[in-house]
Design a protein around this motif. Structure first.
Motif, mmCIF file in Angstrom:
data_model
loop_
_atom_site.group_PDB
_atom_site.id
_atom_site.type_symbol
_atom_site.label_atom_id
_atom_site.label_comp_id
_atom_site.label_asym_id
_atom_site.label_seq_id
_atom_site.Cartn_x
_atom_site.Cartn_y
_atom_site.Cartn_z
ATOM 1 N N HIS A 89 0.844 -1.205 0.000
ATOM 2 C CA HIS A 89 0.000 0.000 0.000
ATOM 3 C C HIS A 89 0.872 1.244 0.000
ATOM 4 O O HIS A 89 1.969 1.247 0.575
ATOM 5 N N ASP A 122 6.016 0.812 7.476
ATOM 6 C CA ASP A 122 4.611 0.537 7.102
ATOM 7 C C ASP A 122 4.164 1.463 5.977
ATOM 8 O O ASP A 122 3.560 2.474 6.230
ATOM 9 N N MET A 123 4.373 1.123 4.709
ATOM 10 C CA MET A 123 5.166 -0.014 4.296
ATOM 11 C C MET A 123 5.959 0.322 3.047
ATOM 12 O O MET A 123 5.925 -0.377 2.058
ATOM 13 N N GLU A 156 -4.981 1.625 2.261
ATOM 14 C CA GLU A 156 -5.005 0.461 3.164
ATOM 15 C C GLU A 156 -5.302 0.907 4.585
ATOM 16 O O GLU A 156 -5.946 0.209 5.353
ATOM 17 N N GLU A 157 -4.799 2.092 4.943
ATOM 18 C CA GLU A 157 -4.987 2.581 6.309
ATOM 19 C C GLU A 157 -6.395 3.120 6.531
ATOM 20 O O GLU A 157 -6.770 3.451 7.654
ATOM 21 N N GLU A 182 4.072 -6.456 4.646
ATOM 22 C CA GLU A 182 3.781 -5.557 5.777
ATOM 23 C C GLU A 182 4.811 -5.852 6.870
ATOM 24 O O GLU A 182 5.369 -6.954 6.924
HETATM 25 ZN ZN LIG Z 1 0.569 -1.329 6.466
#
Ligand SMILES: [Zn+2]
Length: 410
Positions: A89, A122-123, A156-157, A182
């Motif tokens: 991501h 991350d990431m 993604e977050e 990840e």
């Molecule tokens: Zn992540």
């Protein structure tokens, strides 16, 4: 045993290139800042350019939502075989209070063998690992079969709109396995906890604080719900026990608002409504439909005890619990690659949260392994970092896993 051909591949995984690429990615701020109109766009442009230049293929840049893009690229060996997806991501969480950082959150500083910055582990380190795995396969000239699919997605977050749109567009249709780098300290994570997100609304009646009997207080009713859910959580923990990889299930109230936003709060006014968000995390022993109906039943029970109790629960997100066996080909080749690269036995683990892999697995049945560089507990904190030695180790494990999986030795 690493073969001569595999050694040629590993020679193409270069530390200096990996470090530089991770630093460059960290330096492109990809925090989502709606007030400033900022998204992942800049990093998306950078990745598209890198893929064109280094992999010699034209990436697809697709919008998952306005201003929010996914980058998709396929490296094709020209020979029939499996399709290995490398997922990452591009968004990162906020840096928070910059003064709390001892390194520039977007400086990508290299110090004491660590790369610092928001998203370092991350990431963006993981994204660099995915890119260089594909790059090393292409440059080394080793023979392999099938395809490598790079899926570098947005959000993604957030609500994971990136991976959902990637799947809906059909990009996962031919994928036979997926690696998700990840930050997991290069542990091999074969399961991921599930999540249910819910909004609880309690409807009361607004009143003067001096005349509470003329109103219906939603705050005290919400308190009963919170305690009922807490007892439910205890029962679930007892029933499920500790999952060896995922731990215990949980039911956590994360946001509590009375009155809800938009209604001015005043000390002498009983609010007309209360609102709460619940973050429910599940393990393999739970069924999401059952959890939802049991929580609804708890509200009905409270309503039977109180004629003025009016509350509803809305479930706004469902992320199933997923898991694969250690015998799954992608898990087996990755474990073997881990041993050959590090000389150690791998640690098998589970991911305490959901990842984009959750949807690839739940919606498309794709076996996903989550194993990337970076300390597990550092994401989202100040002074986030990734250890260079772990980053290099990850990229070597990935290159070896990829070539072995694609050559069908899985
Ligand atoms: Zn992540």
């Amino acid at each position: 045993m690493i073969t001569a051909e595999e050694k040629r591949l590993l020679a193409e995984v270069r530390e200096d290139e990996l470090v530089r690429l991770t630093q460059e990615l960290v330096r492109i701020d990809s925090v989502i800042r709606p007030d400033l109109g900022r998204t992942e766009s800049d990093v998306v442009q950078f990745l598209a350019g890198w893929i064109r230049r280094e992999l010699g293929v034209e990436p697809l840049v697709e919008e998952a939502a306005p201003g929010r893009q996914n980058v998709v690229a396929t490296l094709d060996s020209g020979r029939p075989g499996p399709c290995l997806m490398l997922e990452g991501h591009t968004d990162v969480v906020s840096e928070g209070n910059r003064d709390a950082w001892s390194h520039d959150p977007f400086g990508g500083e290299l110090s004491d063998g660590r790369i610092f910055g928001r998203g370092s582990c991350d990431m963006k380190a993981g994204v660099a690992v995915a890119l260089l795995t594909a790059g090393a396969l292409r440059r080394s000239g080793v023979s392999w079969k099938g395809k490598i699919r790079l899926g570098l997605v947005c959000d993604e977050e957030g609500m994971m709109i990136g991976i959902k749109s990637f799947i809906k567009a059909g990009h996962a249709d031919d994928v036979t396995a997926c690696l998700v780098p990840e930050p997991e300290e290069n542990n091999l994570c074969i399961s991921m906890k599930g999540a249910i997100r819910a909004v609880v609304r309690v409807h009361g009646k607004m009143a003067h604080g001096a005349m509470p009997l003329s109103g219906v207080n939603p705050a005290t009713r919400l308190a009963r719900i919170i305690l009922a859910f807490e007892r439910y959580e205890t029962r679930q923990k007892e029933r499920c026990g500790r999952d060896p990889l995922l731990g215990l299930p949980s039911v956590t109230f994360t946001v509590i608002q009375a009155p809800p936003p938009g209604n001015p709060a005043q000390l002498n006014v009983m609010p007309g409504e209360a609102l709460a968000y619940v973050d429910i995390r599940t393990v393999l022993a739970q069924d999401h439909d059952t959890v939802r109906s049991e929580l609804r039943a708890l509200l009905q029970e409270l309503a039977r005890e109180d004629a003025e109790f009016r509350a509803d629960i809305e479930f706004i997100e469902d992320r199933p619990v997923v898991g694969i066996s250690r015998d799954e080909p992608i898990a087996r080749v990755s474990a073997e690659a881990f041993r050959d690269i590090t000389g150690r036995e791998p640690t098998w683990n589970g991911v305490p949260g959901a990842t984009d892999g959750t949807f690839l697995s739940a919606w498309k049945g794709i076996p996903c392994l989550v194993n990337g560089p970076g300390p597990r507990h550092i994401p989202h904190q100040v002074d986030e970092y990734v250890e260079v030695s772990e980053l290099v180790e990850a990229a070597r494990i990935y290159a070896l896993s990829a070539v072995r999986y694609l050559c069908g030795e899985g």
